[in-house]
Design a protein around this motif. Structure first.
Motif, PDB file in Angstrom:
ATOM      1  N   SER A  81      13.218   1.582   4.528  1.00 12.38           N
ATOM      2  CA  SER A  81      14.117   0.561   4.368  1.00 12.38           C
ATOM      3  C   SER A  81      15.581   0.810   4.175  1.00 12.38           C
ATOM      4  O   SER A  81      16.598   0.403   4.558  1.00 12.38           O
ATOM      5  CB  SER A  81      13.621  -0.602   3.755  1.00 12.38           C
ATOM      6  OG  SER A  81      13.315  -0.543   2.552  1.00 12.38           O
ATOM      7  N   GLU A  82      15.739   1.876   3.113  1.00 17.00           N
ATOM      8  CA  GLU A  82      17.013   2.232   2.501  1.00 17.00           C
ATOM      9  C   GLU A  82      17.532   3.095   3.472  1.00 17.00           C
ATOM     10  O   GLU A  82      18.826   2.758   3.947  1.00 17.00           O
ATOM     11  CB  GLU A  82      16.641   3.151   1.375  1.00 17.00           C
ATOM     12  CG  GLU A  82      17.999   3.886   0.497  1.00 17.00           C
ATOM     13  CD  GLU A  82      17.261   4.661  -0.342  1.00 17.00           C
ATOM     14  OE1 GLU A  82      18.144   4.520  -1.540  1.00 17.00           O
ATOM     15  OE2 GLU A  82      16.478   5.394  -0.410  1.00 17.00           O
ATOM     16  N   PHE A  83      17.054   3.998   4.382  1.00 14.05           N
ATOM     17  CA  PHE A  83      17.518   4.786   5.286  1.00 14.05           C
ATOM     18  C   PHE A  83      18.230   4.020   6.525  1.00 14.05           C
ATOM     19  O   PHE A  83      19.129   4.012   6.842  1.00 14.05           O
ATOM     20  CB  PHE A  83      16.711   5.713   5.942  1.00 14.05           C
ATOM     21  CG  PHE A  83      17.079   6.447   7.091  1.00 14.05           C
ATOM     22  CD1 PHE A  83      17.738   7.742   6.817  1.00 14.05           C
ATOM     23  CD2 PHE A  83      16.742   5.976   8.429  1.00 14.05           C
ATOM     24  CE1 PHE A  83      18.288   8.316   7.921  1.00 14.05           C
ATOM     25  CE2 PHE A  83      16.976   6.874   9.477  1.00 14.05           C
ATOM     26  CZ  PHE A  83      17.921   8.008   9.336  1.00 14.05           C
ATOM     27  N   VAL A  92      13.668  -6.400   2.532  1.00 11.64           N
ATOM     28  CA  VAL A  92      12.551  -5.335   2.287  1.00 11.64           C
ATOM     29  C   VAL A  92      12.818  -4.468   1.001  1.00 11.64           C
ATOM     30  O   VAL A  92      12.208  -4.285   0.328  1.00 11.64           O
ATOM     31  CB  VAL A  92      12.331  -4.866   3.574  1.00 11.64           C
ATOM     32  CG1 VAL A  92      11.246  -3.649   3.431  1.00 11.64           C
ATOM     33  CG2 VAL A  92      11.593  -5.952   4.439  1.00 11.64           C
ATOM     34  N   TYR A  93      14.257  -4.016   1.379  1.00  8.42           N
ATOM     35  CA  TYR A  93      14.506  -2.544   0.415  1.00  8.42           C
ATOM     36  C   TYR A  93      14.509  -3.270  -0.983  1.00  8.42           C
ATOM     37  O   TYR A  93      14.038  -2.807  -1.831  1.00  8.42           O
ATOM     38  CB  TYR A  93      15.852  -2.237   0.803  1.00  8.42           C
ATOM     39  CG  TYR A  93      16.321  -1.268  -0.210  1.00  8.42           C
ATOM     40  CD1 TYR A  93      15.844  -0.072  -0.351  1.00  8.42           C
ATOM     41  CD2 TYR A  93      17.304  -1.530  -1.114  1.00  8.42           C
ATOM     42  CE1 TYR A  93      16.236   0.963  -1.271  1.00  8.42           C
ATOM     43  CE2 TYR A  93      17.895  -0.784  -1.962  1.00  8.42           C
ATOM     44  CZ  TYR A  93      17.146   0.632  -2.061  1.00  8.42           C
ATOM     45  OH  TYR A  93      17.766   1.476  -3.413  1.00  8.42           O
ATOM     46  N   TYR A  94      15.268  -4.464  -1.179  1.00  8.48           N
ATOM     47  CA  TYR A  94      15.584  -5.031  -2.584  1.00  8.48           C
ATOM     48  C   TYR A  94      13.992  -5.433  -3.326  1.00  8.48           C
ATOM     49  O   TYR A  94      14.009  -5.117  -4.476  1.00  8.48           O
ATOM     50  CB  TYR A  94      16.456  -6.252  -2.519  1.00  8.48           C
ATOM     51  CG  TYR A  94      17.847  -5.865  -2.407  1.00  8.48           C
ATOM     52  CD1 TYR A  94      18.431  -4.740  -3.265  1.00  8.48           C
ATOM     53  CD2 TYR A  94      18.768  -6.170  -1.317  1.00  8.48           C
ATOM     54  CE1 TYR A  94      19.826  -4.341  -3.049  1.00  8.48           C
ATOM     55  CE2 TYR A  94      19.896  -5.897  -1.266  1.00  8.48           C
ATOM     56  CZ  TYR A  94      20.397  -4.892  -2.046  1.00  8.48           C
ATOM     57  OH  TYR A  94      21.977  -4.514  -1.887  1.00  8.48           O
ATOM     58  N   SER A 122       0.735  -1.287   0.135  1.00  6.32           N
ATOM     59  CA  SER A 122       0.023  -0.002   0.201  1.00  6.32           C
ATOM     60  C   SER A 122       0.797   1.308   0.153  1.00  6.32           C
ATOM     61  O   SER A 122       0.371   2.448  -0.314  1.00  6.32           O
ATOM     62  CB  SER A 122      -0.768   0.099   1.097  1.00  6.32           C
ATOM     63  OG  SER A 122      -1.789  -1.138   1.241  1.00  6.32           O
ATOM     64  N   TYR A 123       2.094   1.215   0.512  1.00 11.58           N
ATOM     65  CA  TYR A 123       2.983   2.143   0.599  1.00 11.58           C
ATOM     66  C   TYR A 123       4.400   2.055  -0.157  1.00 11.58           C
ATOM     67  O   TYR A 123       5.317   1.994   0.490  1.00 11.58           O
ATOM     68  CB  TYR A 123       3.086   2.664   2.071  1.00 11.58           C
ATOM     69  CG  TYR A 123       1.895   3.159   2.741  1.00 11.58           C
ATOM     70  CD1 TYR A 123       1.055   4.333   2.568  1.00 11.58           C
ATOM     71  CD2 TYR A 123       1.144   2.090   3.502  1.00 11.58           C
ATOM     72  CE1 TYR A 123       0.055   4.941   3.189  1.00 11.58           C
ATOM     73  CE2 TYR A 123       0.098   2.335   4.177  1.00 11.58           C
ATOM     74  CZ  TYR A 123      -0.538   3.725   3.962  1.00 11.58           C
ATOM     75  OH  TYR A 123      -1.994   3.720   4.652  1.00 11.58           O
ATOM     76  N   PRO A 124       4.322   1.750  -1.417  1.00  5.97           N
ATOM     77  CA  PRO A 124       5.777   1.261  -1.787  1.00  5.97           C
ATOM     78  C   PRO A 124       6.872   2.257  -2.041  1.00  5.97           C
ATOM     79  O   PRO A 124       7.897   1.903  -1.651  1.00  5.97           O
ATOM     80  CB  PRO A 124       5.137   0.787  -3.587  1.00  5.97           C
ATOM     81  CG  PRO A 124       4.081   1.627  -3.499  1.00  5.97           C
ATOM     82  CD  PRO A 124       3.263   2.065  -2.253  1.00  5.97           C
ATOM     83  N   GLU A 125       6.673   3.385  -2.243  1.00  7.85           N
ATOM     84  CA  GLU A 125       7.902   4.602  -2.051  1.00  7.85           C
ATOM     85  C   GLU A 125       8.105   4.694  -0.613  1.00  7.85           C
ATOM     86  O   GLU A 125       9.364   4.599  -0.378  1.00  7.85           O
ATOM     87  CB  GLU A 125       7.282   5.795  -2.639  1.00  7.85           C
ATOM     88  CG  GLU A 125       6.930   5.705  -4.063  1.00  7.85           C
ATOM     89  CD  GLU A 125       8.562   5.457  -5.051  1.00  7.85           C
ATOM     90  OE1 GLU A 125       9.357   5.700  -4.354  1.00  7.85           O
ATOM     91  OE2 GLU A 125       8.045   4.982  -6.106  1.00  7.85           O
ATOM     92  N   ILE A 126       7.199   4.792   0.382  1.00  4.96           N
ATOM     93  CA  ILE A 126       7.609   4.779   1.709  1.00  4.96           C
ATOM     94  C   ILE A 126       8.554   3.903   2.246  1.00  4.96           C
ATOM     95  O   ILE A 126       9.504   3.870   2.778  1.00  4.96           O
ATOM     96  CB  ILE A 126       6.304   5.036   2.576  1.00  4.96           C
ATOM     97  CG1 ILE A 126       5.752   6.528   2.288  1.00  4.96           C
ATOM     98  CG2 ILE A 126       6.857   5.223   3.879  1.00  4.96           C
ATOM     99  CD1 ILE A 126       4.533   6.869   3.070  1.00  4.96           C
ATOM    100  N   THR A 127       7.966   2.416   1.616  1.00  8.18           N
ATOM    101  CA  THR A 127       8.657   1.272   2.017  1.00  8.18           C
ATOM    102  C   THR A 127      10.214   1.381   1.829  1.00  8.18           C
ATOM    103  O   THR A 127      10.965   0.998   2.292  1.00  8.18           O
ATOM    104  CB  THR A 127       7.716  -0.242   1.615  1.00  8.18           C
ATOM    105  OG1 THR A 127       6.470   0.185   2.128  1.00  8.18           O
ATOM    106  CG2 THR A 127       8.660  -1.222   2.066  1.00  8.18           C
ATOM    107  N   GLU A 128      10.411   1.690   0.291  1.00 10.25           N
ATOM    108  CA  GLU A 128      11.628   1.562  -0.043  1.00 10.25           C
ATOM    109  C   GLU A 128      12.548   2.517   0.722  1.00 10.25           C
ATOM    110  O   GLU A 128      13.610   2.078   0.825  1.00 10.25           O
ATOM    111  CB  GLU A 128      11.462   1.874  -1.746  1.00 10.25           C
ATOM    112  CG  GLU A 128      13.035   2.067  -2.319  1.00 10.25           C
ATOM    113  CD  GLU A 128      12.872   2.427  -3.996  1.00 10.25           C
ATOM    114  OE1 GLU A 128      13.869   2.708  -4.150  1.00 10.25           O
ATOM    115  OE2 GLU A 128      11.626   2.393  -4.348  1.00 10.25           O
TER     116      GLU A 128
END
Length: 437
Positions: free
Chosen positions: A74-76, A367-369, A65-71
């Motif tokens: 997790s990246e941070f 999660v990030y990948y 539901s929140y693909p950009e926020i998830t990326e």
């Protein structure tokens, strides 16, 4: 005159209160869990499950539901963990001294990617490009959730071969897994368009992004090392005692490397190693490590609370029984076997080899990948099931490794002649007294 008093709490006040409790848990839980067969990530997920089960909490933090926020979240967390991992490694970098790392990177990770890709393609039945994406996402050892099997703070003496191997692997493999994520994206695009992909993928995503990522990380690490330790005395950043400079180095390294289109994860880890090498014995190294570790723990707890919320909101609902079997095989067969194959001929006790092979913890990096891959592919079918499968692997890994890591690593310390409780009262060697400039 009627006076109505609204007794419902302001959401802003609730957020502040929750943030305060979260920070208190960050500081206290590692001490409380020190001797228990329980890890901080397990507790965080349990708290997330409890909080998001409350009827007053209506947010459903599902990654699809929140693909950009998830990326981005997790990246941070990953880049902060990579800086912390690099700063606490005492072993000087060389190909000979890092032999364990190269074995795990060059043998264990490719074998794991190949095996997971085969399992996803033949068992789960996804397309081969998606299967490769799952292989690349689930093969790397996570630098965030593997804190309990990593080395201790700088100069603490907690750097046996097992801890060193897992820490250095977690730092390196996030960068070296990225070409396989890009390969999955390229294969998916080629299947849709029919265009050639190999030359661009190999020259750009493999050669350019790895080589330039290492170079950028090294140069930025040298720059921050010089500014911190080697400029004229009155201008040394180490003189300030402000560990925030490590956070600055993290962001600059990642941002600059991404601007020139190379692997930021790899650049951050190389920056951390180079930064540490600038003055290996300076007490300021501990201050930088402590700050990055605190930020990492807070960010990790936030992400795992959301993961717990995703679990109670149906993250695992799309799973099939074959997915559960595949997840168990990945954790109990693929990683241990690939790890043991890589360590054939390595001079170490069989117990240490087994621990290196077993504790390949999966977590935030996966999660990030997956988020990155799905966000850069078009028309991916069954995204909910992919997230459910990766979520299951992460959950099982956290539970399985989290409940075994404390007793296993304490026994490893005893077998190496080290008292696992000694550093509860004794400060690490070389870190007593004020910092010297």
């Amino acid at each position: 005159m009627n006076l109505s008093i609204d007794l419902s709490p302001d959401p802003y006040i609730l957020i502040l209160t929750g943030a305060g409790l979260l920070i208190a848990l960050v500081a206290w839980l590692p001490l409380a869990l020190r001797r228990l067969p329980l890890s901080l990530p397990i507790v965080c997920i349990a708290i997330g499950v409890a909080v998001f089960s409350l009827p007053q909490v209506t947010l459903a933090p599902l990654p699809m539901s929140y693909p950009e926020i998830t990326e981005r979240l997790s990246e941070f967390v990953v880049i902060i963990a990579l800086m912390g991992a690099g700063l606490k490694l005492d072993r000087i970098f060389s190909f000979a001294r890092w032999a364990i790392t190269w074995r795990l990177i060059a043998i264990t990770m490719p074998l794991s990617i190949l095996a997971i890709t085969a399992i996803a393609g033949w068992w789960i039945g996804v397309s081969w490009s998606i299967a490769l994406l799952l292989g690349a996402a689930l093969a790397p050892t996570d630098p965030v959730l593997a804190a309990d099997v990593q080395v201790g703070p700088p100069k603490s003496g907690e750097e046996d071969d097992v801890r060193f191997g897992l820490t250095s692997e977690a730092g390196m493999n996030d960068g070296f897994a990225f070409p396989f994520v890009h390969l999955a994206i390229a294969l998916a695009a080629a299947a849709a368009s029919g265009e050639a992909w190999f030359a661009e993928w190999f020259t750009y995503n493999v050669l350019w992004e790895i080589v330039v990522g290492i170079g950028a990380g090294y140069l930025i690490g040298r720059l921050f090392g010089w500014l911190t330790f080697h400029v004229p005395a009155k201008m040394k950043l180490a003189k300030t005692g402000d560990g925030l400079i490590a956070l600055s180095a993290t962001f600059v390294s990642y941002g600059a490397s991404e601007i020139i289109h190379c692997y930021g994860f790899l650049a951050v880890f190389v920056t951390a190693l180079t930064f540490r090498h600038a003055h290996r014995d300076h007490e300021f190294q501990l201050e930088m490590h402590e700050l990055t570790e605190q930020i990492e723990r807070i960010a990790m707890m936030v992400l795992l609370l959301l993961f717990g919320g995703a679990l109670v909101n149906g993250l695992l609902a799309p799973l099939e029984w074959i997915d559960v079997a595949a997840a168990l095989v990945i954790l109990l067969v693929v990683r241990p076997v690939a790890g043991m194959v890589a360590l054939v001929g390595h001079h170490a006790h069989w117990r240490e080899k087994f621990l290196l092979a077993f504790f390949g913890i999966r977590g935030v990096g996966s999660v990030y990948y997956l988020a990155y891959g799905l966000n850069h592919m078009e028309n991916v079918e069954g995204g909910d099931r992919l997230w459910a499968f990766v979520g299951l692997v992460i959950l099982l890994s956290i539970l399985m490794h989290g409940m075994t890591v404390t007793p296993v690593m304490r026994e490893l310390d005893r077998s190496n002649g080290r008292d696992p409780d000694a550093d509860e009262t004794t400060p690490p060697p070389g870190l007593q007294g004020p910092a010297k400039i």
